[in-house]
Design an enzyme around this catalytic site. Structure first.
Site, PDB file in Angstrom:
ATOM      1  N   ARG A  16       0.813  -1.218   0.000  1.00 31.36           N
ATOM      2  CA  ARG A  16       0.000   0.000   0.000  1.00 31.36           C
ATOM      3  C   ARG A  16       0.852   1.276   0.000  1.00 31.36           C
ATOM      4  O   ARG A  16       0.349   2.363  -0.259  1.00 31.36           O
ATOM      5  CB  ARG A  16      -0.953  -0.026   1.211  1.00 31.36           C
ATOM      6  CG  ARG A  16      -2.073  -1.059   1.048  1.00 31.36           C
ATOM      7  CD  ARG A  16      -2.788  -1.364   2.372  1.00 31.36           C
ATOM      8  NE  ARG A  16      -2.026  -2.276   3.222  1.00 31.36           N
ATOM      9  CZ  ARG A  16      -2.453  -2.746   4.397  1.00 31.36           C
ATOM     10  NH1 ARG A  16      -3.645  -2.369   4.866  1.00 31.36           N
ATOM     11  NH2 ARG A  16      -1.712  -3.569   5.108  1.00 31.36           N
ATOM     12  N   LYS A  23       8.560  -0.815   3.021  1.00 32.39           N
ATOM     13  CA  LYS A  23       7.791   0.160   3.813  1.00 32.39           C
ATOM     14  C   LYS A  23       8.509   0.591   5.078  1.00 32.39           C
ATOM     15  O   LYS A  23       8.570   1.791   5.395  1.00 32.39           O
ATOM     16  CB  LYS A  23       6.430  -0.452   4.190  1.00 32.39           C
ATOM     17  CG  LYS A  23       5.646   0.367   5.194  1.00 32.39           C
ATOM     18  CD  LYS A  23       4.214  -0.089   5.342  1.00 32.39           C
ATOM     19  CE  LYS A  23       4.063  -1.348   6.146  1.00 32.39           C
ATOM     20  NZ  LYS A  23       2.640  -1.686   6.378  1.00 32.39           N
ATOM     21  N   ASP A 101       5.592  -1.459  11.438  1.00 32.43           N
ATOM     22  CA  ASP A 101       4.843  -0.332  10.877  1.00 32.43           C
ATOM     23  C   ASP A 101       3.964   0.352  11.923  1.00 32.43           C
ATOM     24  O   ASP A 101       3.058   1.102  11.580  1.00 32.43           O
ATOM     25  CB  ASP A 101       4.011  -0.775   9.654  1.00 32.43           C
ATOM     26  CG  ASP A 101       2.844  -1.687  10.001  1.00 32.43           C
ATOM     27  OD1 ASP A 101       2.811  -2.233  11.122  1.00 32.43           O
ATOM     28  OD2 ASP A 101       1.962  -1.864   9.131  1.00 32.43           O
ATOM     29  N   GLY A 138      -7.648  -4.558  12.003  1.00 34.94           N
ATOM     30  CA  GLY A 138      -8.398  -5.688  12.526  1.00 34.94           C
ATOM     31  C   GLY A 138      -9.245  -5.214  13.703  1.00 34.94           C
ATOM     32  O   GLY A 138      -8.777  -4.445  14.540  1.00 34.94           O
ATOM     33  N   GLU A 153     -10.273  -9.290  10.427  1.00 38.08           N
ATOM     34  CA  GLU A 153      -9.478  -8.436   9.537  1.00 38.08           C
ATOM     35  C   GLU A 153     -10.384  -7.689   8.562  1.00 38.08           C
ATOM     36  O   GLU A 153     -11.440  -8.193   8.163  1.00 38.08           O
ATOM     37  CB  GLU A 153      -8.465  -9.285   8.767  1.00 38.08           C
ATOM     38  CG  GLU A 153      -7.405  -9.900   9.663  1.00 38.08           C
ATOM     39  CD  GLU A 153      -6.649  -8.862  10.485  1.00 38.08           C
ATOM     40  OE1 GLU A 153      -6.337  -7.785   9.944  1.00 38.08           O
ATOM     41  OE2 GLU A 153      -6.395  -9.123  11.683  1.00 38.08           O
ATOM     42  N   ASN A 171      -7.225  -3.990  16.864  1.00 40.95           N
ATOM     43  CA  ASN A 171      -5.998  -4.673  17.238  1.00 40.95           C
ATOM     44  C   ASN A 171      -4.842  -3.754  16.846  1.00 40.95           C
ATOM     45  O   ASN A 171      -4.740  -3.315  15.701  1.00 40.95           O
ATOM     46  CB  ASN A 171      -5.919  -5.999  16.462  1.00 40.95           C
ATOM     47  CG  ASN A 171      -4.548  -6.650  16.554  1.00 40.95           C
ATOM     48  OD1 ASN A 171      -3.811  -6.400  17.501  1.00 40.95           O
ATOM     49  ND2 ASN A 171      -4.238  -7.500  15.585  1.00 40.95           N
ATOM     50  N   TYR A 350      30.173  30.319  -0.295  1.00 38.86           N
ATOM     51  CA  TYR A 350      30.266  28.864  -0.217  1.00 38.86           C
ATOM     52  C   TYR A 350      31.594  28.504   0.442  1.00 38.86           C
ATOM     53  O   TYR A 350      32.662  28.818  -0.091  1.00 38.86           O
ATOM     54  CB  TYR A 350      30.185  28.204  -1.603  1.00 38.86           C
ATOM     55  CG  TYR A 350      30.523  26.737  -1.509  1.00 38.86           C
ATOM     56  CD1 TYR A 350      29.734  25.892  -0.728  1.00 38.86           C
ATOM     57  CD2 TYR A 350      31.652  26.197  -2.115  1.00 38.86           C
ATOM     58  CE1 TYR A 350      30.057  24.553  -0.566  1.00 38.86           C
ATOM     59  CE2 TYR A 350      31.984  24.862  -1.964  1.00 38.86           C
ATOM     60  CZ  TYR A 350      31.179  24.050  -1.188  1.00 38.86           C
ATOM     61  OH  TYR A 350      31.504  22.722  -1.025  1.00 38.86           O
ATOM     62  N   ALA A 364      31.449  39.282   1.636  1.00 36.36           N
ATOM     63  CA  ALA A 364      30.340  38.755   0.846  1.00 36.36           C
ATOM     64  C   ALA A 364      30.883  38.102  -0.419  1.00 36.36           C
ATOM     65  O   ALA A 364      31.815  38.604  -1.026  1.00 36.36           O
ATOM     66  CB  ALA A 364      29.386  39.883   0.483  1.00 36.36           C
ATOM     67  N   ALA A 407      39.329  42.762  -2.524  1.00 35.46           N
ATOM     68  CA  ALA A 407      38.052  42.438  -3.146  1.00 35.46           C
ATOM     69  C   ALA A 407      38.279  41.909  -4.566  1.00 35.46           C
ATOM     70  O   ALA A 407      39.146  42.391  -5.285  1.00 35.46           O
ATOM     71  CB  ALA A 407      37.167  43.687  -3.191  1.00 35.46           C
TER      72      ALA A 407
HETATM   73  C1  UD1 Z   1      -2.193  -5.987  11.092  1.00 39.06           C
HETATM   74  C2  UD1 Z   1      -3.163  -6.900  11.854  1.00 39.06           C
HETATM   75  C3  UD1 Z   1      -4.400  -6.104  12.204  1.00 39.06           C
HETATM   76  C4  UD1 Z   1      -4.018  -4.880  13.028  1.00 39.06           C
HETATM   77  C5  UD1 Z   1      -2.960  -4.055  12.290  1.00 39.06           C
HETATM   78  C6  UD1 Z   1      -2.429  -2.967  13.217  1.00 39.06           C
HETATM   79  C7  UD1 Z   1      -2.855  -9.173  10.989  1.00 39.06           C
HETATM   80  C8  UD1 Z   1      -3.349 -10.217  10.085  1.00 39.06           C
HETATM   81  N1  UD1 Z   1      -3.510  -8.009  10.992  1.00 39.06           N
HETATM   82  O1  UD1 Z   1      -2.813  -5.610   9.879  1.00 39.06           O
HETATM   83  O2  UD1 Z   1      -5.289  -6.914  12.974  1.00 39.06           O
HETATM   84  O3  UD1 Z   1      -5.172  -4.099  13.270  1.00 39.06           O
HETATM   85  O4  UD1 Z   1      -1.847  -4.862  11.896  1.00 39.06           O
HETATM   86  O5  UD1 Z   1      -1.550  -2.108  12.568  1.00 39.06           O
HETATM   87  O6  UD1 Z   1      -1.888  -9.387  11.705  1.00 39.06           O
HETATM   88  N2  UD1 Z   1       4.594  -8.571   8.168  1.00 39.06           N
HETATM   89  C9  UD1 Z   1       5.564  -9.536   8.099  1.00 39.06           C
HETATM   90  N3  UD1 Z   1       5.374 -10.604   7.275  1.00 39.06           N
HETATM   91  C10 UD1 Z   1       4.248 -10.756   6.523  1.00 39.06           C
HETATM   92  C11 UD1 Z   1       3.248  -9.753   6.611  1.00 39.06           C
HETATM   93  C12 UD1 Z   1       3.443  -8.689   7.449  1.00 39.06           C
HETATM   94  O7  UD1 Z   1       6.603  -9.446   8.753  1.00 39.06           O
HETATM   95  O8  UD1 Z   1       4.157 -11.762   5.791  1.00 39.06           O
HETATM   96  C13 UD1 Z   1       4.838  -7.389   9.005  1.00 39.06           C
HETATM   97  C14 UD1 Z   1       4.776  -6.099   8.191  1.00 39.06           C
HETATM   98  O9  UD1 Z   1       6.073  -5.732   7.707  1.00 39.06           O
HETATM   99  C15 UD1 Z   1       4.246  -5.089   9.185  1.00 39.06           C
HETATM  100  C16 UD1 Z   1       3.423  -5.941  10.165  1.00 39.06           C
HETATM  101  O10 UD1 Z   1       3.820  -7.290   9.967  1.00 39.06           O
HETATM  102  O11 UD1 Z   1       5.282  -4.415   9.856  1.00 39.06           O
HETATM  103  C17 UD1 Z   1       1.931  -5.788   9.926  1.00 39.06           C
HETATM  104  O12 UD1 Z   1       1.641  -6.161   8.576  1.00 39.06           O
HETATM  105  P1  UD1 Z   1       0.552  -5.408   7.721  1.00 39.06           P
HETATM  106  O13 UD1 Z   1       0.471  -6.083   6.398  1.00 39.06           O
HETATM  107  O14 UD1 Z   1       0.799  -3.961   7.725  1.00 39.06           O
HETATM  108  O15 UD1 Z   1      -0.757  -5.755   8.547  1.00 39.06           O
HETATM  109  P2  UD1 Z   1      -2.070  -4.888   8.671  1.00 39.06           P
HETATM  110  O16 UD1 Z   1      -2.884  -5.077   7.467  1.00 39.06           O
HETATM  111  O17 UD1 Z   1      -1.695  -3.497   9.051  1.00 39.06           O
HETATM  112 MG    MG Z   2       0.047  -2.498   8.977  1.00 37.11          MG
END
Ligand code: UD1
Ligand code: MG
Length: 446
Positions: A16, A23, A101, A138, A153, A171, A350, A364, A407
């Site tokens: 996204r 990200k 994130d 979520g 979700e 969540n 500079y 200057a 100068a």
């Molecule tokens: C997730 C939660 C959601 C919560 C939200 C809060 C799940 C399924 N959903 O959704 O309930 O409300 O966070 O911000 O957990 N990541 C991995 N490996 C993967 C996928 C994701 O390490 O395969 C990491 C991402 O880099 C990120 C974090 O997990 O830092 C969350 O992933 P993201 O895809 O952003 O989940 P959300 O849709 O935000």
């Molecule tokens: Mg997220």
């Protein structure tokens, strides 16, 4: 008690964001997103901090020493990320899960969550919060006893019903688990959902199915737990981070005249009674002393001692060191240079790869010609030097203590202490020029 292991999930694709860069490497106030929770975890006294990265290991180079890294072989969801880190989970210890994130989680919020988990005595505790706009998160479905029943979700249609979409408790993606319970449950996650991924919150359903309770710990300040999925959220969360940085400096005695028009990176240090005027950006590990005035300046990785005046319209690039009481004025760029105590570069100059001695005053339009097309060279200017306007200093070159430049000089040879360097063509006046008939230039005029 064994201090908790902290896992930071950061292997997602971040689709996204629509970015070529992962990200969690996007920065907030000069610090990559993923390092915010890393710092919070370290500050909270985590026993072990481990980041889950994708196979490209883009995060390896930026992690502080002592922070571990495991690779999630395929991007199969937050559950898959924790599964990939199974070997790091100590069955005897608590495991805190943070999201790469969700950057603004504080050490205190982590400590409070762990305390709530211990008090609840449940195998899992989820941090939740109430959001005015919960879209994309979520949602938390509670049972009659107020415990967490499950998380639905909403990223992709198909998981949540329209009633569930009305729930405003979300969540946060932050949890504490008992290591043993988490390890026992992870292998049973399924990808039977709208995104065909392993959802970490399904662990909660599985625990409940075994008759275990899952506690919810509500975080009152939603600003601490906002997630960043796109660049709109990046800007919103950055604004919160920036406000906290501004407040920290203001409470410590720094005047920020217009915080909304001032950007200060998280690592910046500023001394008491320094005033930062609007349209100033201060980046990287810049240090600014006490009693300085900074006006409309762009400053990167610089060191500014006490009582210095900078700007308006100054550009200080990495390696600038301004000693006590010095002044960098209007439309002046400085790079990798040391400006001595009380020295002044007031206008339109500079100064690159130079050392300017104390109490010198450069006119200057002083320009260091520091680059010959192949390499950079240094300019050394002594103490109490008086530079004439429009002096070009062709490096490597040295101007002795108490020397002057005339100068308009292009200085290519060293000037001894106390001497005046003159390096310009003599002026010649053509008398009665205005009275001459207009025509092709004669030899005298050419
Ligand atoms: C997730 C939660 C959601 C919560 C939200 C809060 C799940 C399924 N959903 O959704 O309930 O409300 O966070 O911000 O957990 N990541 C991995 N490996 C993967 C996928 C994701 O390490 O395969 C990491 C991402 O880099 C990120 C974090 O997990 O830092 C969350 O992933 P993201 O895809 O952003 O989940 P959300 O849709 O935000
Ligand atoms: Mg997220």
């Amino acid at each position: 008690m064994t201090p908790p292991t902290v896992l930071i999930l950061a292997a997602g694709q971040g689709t996204r964001m629509r970015s070529a860069m992962p990200k969690v490497l996007h920065e907030l106030c000069g610090r990559p997103m993923v390092l915010w929770p890393v710092h919070a975890a370290l500050e909270a006294g985590a026993g072990k901090v481990v980041v889950v990265d994708s196979p490209a290991k883009a995060l390896e180079a930026i992690l502080p020493e002592g922070v571990g890294l495991v690779v999630q072989p395929e991007s199969n969801g937050t559950g898959g990320a924790v599964l990939a880190a199974s070997a790091q989970i100590d069955p005897q210890a608590a495991v805190v899960i943070l999201s790469g994130d969700v950057p603004l989680v504080s050490a205190q919020a982590i400590t409070e969550l762990v305390a709530a988990h211990i008090a609840a005595g449940t195998p899992a505790t989820m941090a939740t919060t109430i959001l005015a706009d919960p879209s994309g998160y979520g949602r938390v479905v509670r049972d009659g006893a107020g415990n967490v029943q499950r998380v639905v979700e909403t990223k992709k249609a198909g998981d949540a019903t329209s009633e569930e979409l009305q729930i405003d408790e979300v969540n946060t993606g932050i949890y504490v688990f008992n290591g043993e319970a988490l390890l026992a449950t992870l292998p049973h996650l399924s990808a039977d959902n709208a995104q065909a991924e392993l959802y970490l919150p399904q662990v909660l359903d599985l625990l409940r199915a075994e008759g275990q309770a899952v506690a919810a710990h509500k975080v009152n300040d939603p600003g601490l737990v906002l997630g960043i999925n796109d660049r709109v959220a990046l800007a919103e969360v950055t604004a919160l981070a920036q406000r906290a940085i501004h407040e920290r400096h203001m409470r410590a005695g720094v005047t920020i005249v217009d915080p909304a028009a001032t950007a200060i990176d998280v690592e910046v240090e500023i001394g008491q009674d320094t005033t930062i005027e609007p349209f100033t950006t201060i980046k990287g590990a810049t240090k600014i002393g006490a009693g300085c005035t900074i006006r409309h300046a762009y400053i990167i990785e610089s060191t500014i001692e006490d009582g210095v005046s900078v700007g308006p319209f100054a550009y200080l690039r990495p390696g600038t060191h301004l000693q006590q009481g010095s002044k960098i004025g209007t439309f002046v760029e400085v790079k990798n240079s040391d400006i001595g105590r009380g020295a002044k570069v007031p206008h339109l100059s500079y100064i690159g790869d130079a050392d300017v001695g104390e109490q010198s005053n450069l006119g200057a339009g002083t320009i260091t010609a520091n680059y010959d097309g192949k390499s950079k060279h240094r300019t050394t200017i002594g103490k109490r030097v008086r530079g004439g306007v429009d002096t070009a200093l062709v490096a490597p070159v040295t101007v002795g203590d108490d020397a002057w430049t005339a100068a308009g000089s292009t200085i290519t040879e060293d000037i001894p202490p106390g001497a005046l360097g003159v390096a310009r063509a003599r002026q010649r006046n053509v008398e009665d020029y205005a009275d001459r008939p207009r025509g092709p230039l004669d030899s005298e005029e050419r």
